[in-house]
Design a protein around this motif. Sequence first.
Motif, mmCIF file in Angstrom:
data_model
loop_
_atom_site.group_PDB
_atom_site.id
_atom_site.type_symbol
_atom_site.label_atom_id
_atom_site.label_comp_id
_atom_site.label_asym_id
_atom_site.label_seq_id
_atom_site.Cartn_x
_atom_site.Cartn_y
_atom_site.Cartn_z
ATOM 1 N N LYS A 394 -6.916 9.064 -0.478
ATOM 2 C CA LYS A 394 -6.989 7.839 0.332
ATOM 3 C C LYS A 394 -7.488 6.696 -0.554
ATOM 4 C CE LYS A 394 -8.942 5.992 4.638
ATOM 5 N NZ LYS A 394 -7.713 6.120 5.446
ATOM 6 N N PHE A 397 -8.264 0.561 1.891
ATOM 7 C CA PHE A 397 -7.320 -0.488 2.285
ATOM 8 C C PHE A 397 -7.751 -1.863 1.783
ATOM 9 C CE2 PHE A 397 -5.522 -3.566 5.288
ATOM 10 C CZ PHE A 397 -4.198 -3.197 5.265
ATOM 11 N N ASN A 398 -9.021 -2.195 1.929
ATOM 12 C CA ASN A 398 -9.509 -3.519 1.562
ATOM 13 C C ASN A 398 -10.125 -3.579 0.172
ATOM 14 O OD1 ASN A 398 -8.790 -4.762 4.026
ATOM 15 N ND2 ASN A 398 -10.606 -3.855 5.015
ATOM 16 N N LYS A 400 -8.910 -1.752 -3.204
ATOM 17 C CA LYS A 400 -8.014 -0.781 -3.834
ATOM 18 C C LYS A 400 -8.521 -0.270 -5.184
ATOM 19 C CE LYS A 400 -3.792 -2.194 -1.484
ATOM 20 N NZ LYS A 400 -4.414 -3.105 -0.516
ATOM 21 N N PRO A 443 -4.782 8.646 8.668
ATOM 22 C CA PRO A 443 -4.701 7.514 9.612
ATOM 23 C C PRO A 443 -4.205 7.974 10.982
ATOM 24 C CG PRO A 443 -2.922 7.414 7.992
ATOM 25 C CD PRO A 443 -3.851 8.492 7.540
ATOM 26 N N GLN A 447 -1.423 3.526 13.104
ATOM 27 C CA GLN A 447 -2.369 2.715 12.317
ATOM 28 C C GLN A 447 -1.715 2.261 11.020
ATOM 29 O OE1 GLN A 447 -5.973 4.760 11.364
ATOM 30 N NE2 GLN A 447 -6.893 3.027 10.273
ATOM 31 N N GLU A 448 -1.844 0.964 10.678
ATOM 32 C CA GLU A 448 -1.285 0.419 9.442
ATOM 33 C C GLU A 448 -2.038 0.978 8.247
ATOM 34 O OE1 GLU A 448 0.950 -1.322 6.717
ATOM 35 O OE2 GLU A 448 1.387 -1.319 8.864
ATOM 36 N N ASP A 449 -1.300 1.520 7.290
ATOM 37 C CA ASP A 449 -1.946 2.181 6.146
ATOM 38 C C ASP A 449 -1.326 1.776 4.810
ATOM 39 O OD1 ASP A 449 -3.753 4.333 5.002
ATOM 40 O OD2 ASP A 449 -1.805 5.175 4.449
ATOM 41 N N GLN A 450 -0.097 1.235 4.845
ATOM 42 C CA GLN A 450 0.620 0.826 3.641
ATOM 43 C C GLN A 450 0.815 1.978 2.657
ATOM 44 O OE1 GLN A 450 -1.374 -2.571 1.920
ATOM 45 N NE2 GLN A 450 -0.897 -3.922 3.652
ATOM 46 N N LEU A 452 -1.263 4.229 1.697
ATOM 47 C CA LEU A 452 -2.419 4.441 0.833
ATOM 48 C C LEU A 452 -3.106 5.782 1.065
ATOM 49 C CD1 LEU A 452 -3.997 0.848 0.928
ATOM 50 C CD2 LEU A 452 -2.488 1.848 -0.802
ATOM 51 N N THR A 453 -2.750 6.480 2.136
ATOM 52 C CA THR A 453 -3.326 7.799 2.420
ATOM 53 C C THR A 453 -2.213 8.840 2.425
ATOM 54 O OG1 THR A 453 -5.041 6.775 3.783
ATOM 55 C CG2 THR A 453 -4.731 9.154 4.020
#
Length: 557
Positions: A394, A397-398, A400, A443, A447-450, A452-453
């Motif tokens: 993971k 998100f905010n 990186k 997530p 849920q918005e995750d882009q 990243l997990t």
Amino acid sequence: MDGIVTDLIAVGLKRGSDELLSAGIVNGPSTMSNSTLATANGNNTKKFKGDGSPNSPSRVLHIRKIPNEVSEAEVLSLGIPFGKVTNLLMLKGKNQAFLEMASEEAAVTMVNYYTTVTPHLRNQPIYIQYSNHRELKTDNLPNQARTQAALQALNAVHTSNMSMTGSTVNEGALLAGQSSVLRIIVENLFYPVTLEVLHQIFTKYGTVLKIITFTKNNQFQALLQYADPMHAHHAKLALDGQNIYNACCTLRIEFSKLTSLNVKYNNDKSRDFTRLDLPSGDGQPTIDPPVAAAFGKETSLLGAPGIISNPYGAGGFGPAVGFPQAAGLSVQGIPGGLGHLGLPQAAVGGRLAMHGMGPAVNSVLLVSNLNPEKVSPHWLFILFGVYGDVHRVKILFNKKENALIQMADANQAQLAMSHLNGQKVYGRVLRVTLSKHQMVQLPREGQEDQGLTKDYSNSPLHRFKKPGSKNFQNIFPPSSTLHLSNIPPSITEEDLKNLFESAGSSVKAFKFFLKDRKMALIQLDSLEEAIQALIDLHNHDLGENHHLRVSFSKSTI
């Protein structure tokens, strides 16, 4: 070197050298000069004039640095595994003793063994060397009754033990359950188990003379020979079914039908502790064909031993890793007060160890100072997957520059942290610590995750999912030399060099393995380049249904 006249005076025998000789206490030269002094091993001791070389073999052995309160039986136990002990002279005022073996051959075997393995009494190291004297005669000495009683008792036990198997020894084979050779399988091999680790464990139960290790049917196995069948018996009782590390590396122990091991080479695969003159062997098979044939006839889980040459060279296995849990074996009810059995850091033989770590309880790592322009769950999965199976990744998100990585277990997390903390990747020096989180949360749906997990729990790229995999034996720190495997026959050296150069690496050297062109070593210009190349090219499709396998090597070209 022994200073026997001075030593005898120290225990109350106020005699001159002529009286000692006439009394027949020692067989030595007839004259002594008080001005003759010698320095041996840092100690100034009086020496008989005319004595032979300090290094010349003798069946009388000089033992120094004996702790106070050590009993005669404890000193005798040092020699009993190597043969009959015929006499003992304790010099308690000097913390020394003289031990006489029945034969010079037994004394040589004993000295050779203790040259490679430091002997201990009451957890204190002691020192054993040849005496200048050829024989001990203590009949006329006072206070010898207790010594002689202990000597007779221990020799009687030793003779009794050997008589149980005497007839079969003479026939060249011992009955099952009475051999001094053990066959060992390590199941659930999640961390490397080396020859040194086995020696550290099994030497607690007696004198280990020889060890041969090998891999068969993807299982790490060993043959281990004790000096005495009773030592093998005690070790089997104590260790069969025990884990070397917590919840893994389980010992399965059987008696072998072999009566002796013939070790050809002293290296990381095999060791004869009584022979210091053996060559390293450059990774050649370590079992003689006749022994291999006899071993193959045994009806056991082992079958015929299959010696697998290590592509990394003469060593057998990768560096052992000193986990805190290694001090976890304990035994009860074994004769001789064996007590608690631990694996100190010495067990790893100077190899890579993790110092100062407490118990491993958390499998989640916090990785910081990542390059936010380059970071992805995939490359974290590939890099940390060199040291364990990554289940989840993971990237925050905010922020990186930070990520959480969940390994399969806490020990894998410790291993990855010890190797990768401080390594430079994509221009940034990684900081790897244990996270306060116990697991990485996926997530929630919607849920918005882009991206990243990622959950890699069932990834086919896990290196350590197969029990007994050779990957466990080849875990090395990051290096500029990479080991390549699974190379198809059509791929040339030029093809591989071009592949790495296209990924931004500068190739300094390359070589295929002579006996197996499916494997090769490639040396890059820097450690950072090698790390990035491993991330980019591990599992690269080479065609012909072959995906390149990339790992760090301990070798250079």
